[in-house]
Design an enzyme around this catalytic site. Structure first.
Site, PDB file in Angstrom:
ATOM      1  N   SER A 115      41.469  48.694  42.593  1.00  0.00           N
ATOM      2  CA  SER A 115      41.799  47.450  41.903  1.00  0.00           C
ATOM      3  C   SER A 115      42.711  47.709  40.713  1.00  0.00           C
ATOM      4  CB  SER A 115      40.520  46.771  41.399  1.00  0.00           C
ATOM      5  OG  SER A 115      40.819  45.671  40.566  1.00  0.00           O
ATOM      6  N   TYR A 139      33.134  46.323  36.357  1.00  0.00           N
ATOM      7  CA  TYR A 139      33.798  46.269  37.659  1.00  0.00           C
ATOM      8  C   TYR A 139      34.969  47.246  37.702  1.00  0.00           C
ATOM      9  CZ  TYR A 139      37.147  44.706  41.169  1.00  0.00           C
ATOM     10  OH  TYR A 139      38.057  44.684  42.195  1.00  0.00           O
ATOM     11  N   LYS A 177      35.035  32.280  47.199  1.00  0.00           N
ATOM     12  CA  LYS A 177      34.950  33.145  46.026  1.00  0.00           C
ATOM     13  C   LYS A 177      34.726  32.391  44.719  1.00  0.00           C
ATOM     14  CE  LYS A 177      37.461  36.814  45.752  1.00  0.00           C
ATOM     15  NZ  LYS A 177      38.600  37.743  45.665  1.00  0.00           N
TER      16      LYS A 177
END
Length: 228
Positions: A115, A139, A177
């Site tokens: 990411s 994250y 999402k």
């Protein structure tokens, strides 16, 4: 046979769609359908088997799954506002590490989703400079920690390992999402409701609505994964 983890998710389902377009149906889909809304992403896809994520991890650990040609690993917790570090580290780091070790041992291709969140607070970008990787949340940290594990494994790897640091992916299949869907998805929703597009406030020298950001269409991401 190809395994796609997170196969009912946004990017994972589009990768399976691309594999189908290339004539591949010998696919095992791995996911966690606790969020049952994701089933809609599987409706038009062709694959041979579905496995729950926990069962898949157990079968990998027991080496009771026929060795696939490749594992395309998209399964992760992508909620950047999730602060349960124990959960995040298990799902994003430990799960990925289990698959990496399995693929290295069996010499299986391993393509995985990292990411752009690993760069966090950095104000400049150089791919080869780890000093610029400054994640702002657990994250991003979980993704960075696994990338570092991959870097250590690469010199001795005898099969392909490829990590893709996704930036602002948008397209079909992301409606489940919620707040984590792309900016493009949310702006389209505002227009579809007859509302005006609500721009971000200005910051860091940019006026309201003057910020610039690149977006990547999910079909292009899927093609890159299957090309690898």
């Amino acid at each position: 046979m190809i395994v796609v983890t997170g196969g009912a998710g946004f990017i994972g389902s589009n990768i399976i769609r691309q594999l189908n377009a290339e004539g591949r149906e010998d696919i095992i889909v791995v996911d966690d359908l606790s969020n049952g809304q994701k089933f809609a992403n599987l409706l038009d896809l062709r694959f041979t088997e579905y496995l729950d994520k926990d069962e898949f991890r157990q079968r990998i650990a027991a080496e009771s799954l026929p060795a696939p040609e490749a594992i395309i690993h998209q399964g992760a917790c992508t909620v950047t506002t999730e602060w349960d570090g124990r959960y995040m580290m298990d799902v994003n780091y430990r799960y990925s590490l289990e698959l990496l070790e399995y693929c290295l041992k069996a010499q299986i291709q391993f393509i995985y989703a990292s990411s752009a969140a690993v760069y966090g607070a950095s104000t400049e970008f150089r791919e080869s400079d780890p000093a610029l990787e400054q994640p702002l949340n657990v994250y991003g940290y979980s993704k960075l920690l696994f990338d570092q594990a991959v870097r250590r494994a690469l010199p001795d790897a005898r099969s392909q390992i490829a990590g893709l640091r996704y930036f602002n992916v948008y397209g079909p299949g992301e409606s489940f999402k919620g707040s984590m869907a792309s900016v493009a998805f949310h702006l389209h929703g505002q227009l579809a409701e007859g509302d005006e597009v609500r721009l971000f406030k200005g910051s860091h020298g940019y006026g309201p609505g003057e910020q610039r950001r690149d977006f990547v269409y999910v079909a292009d991401v899927a093609k890159l994964n299957t090309w690898l």
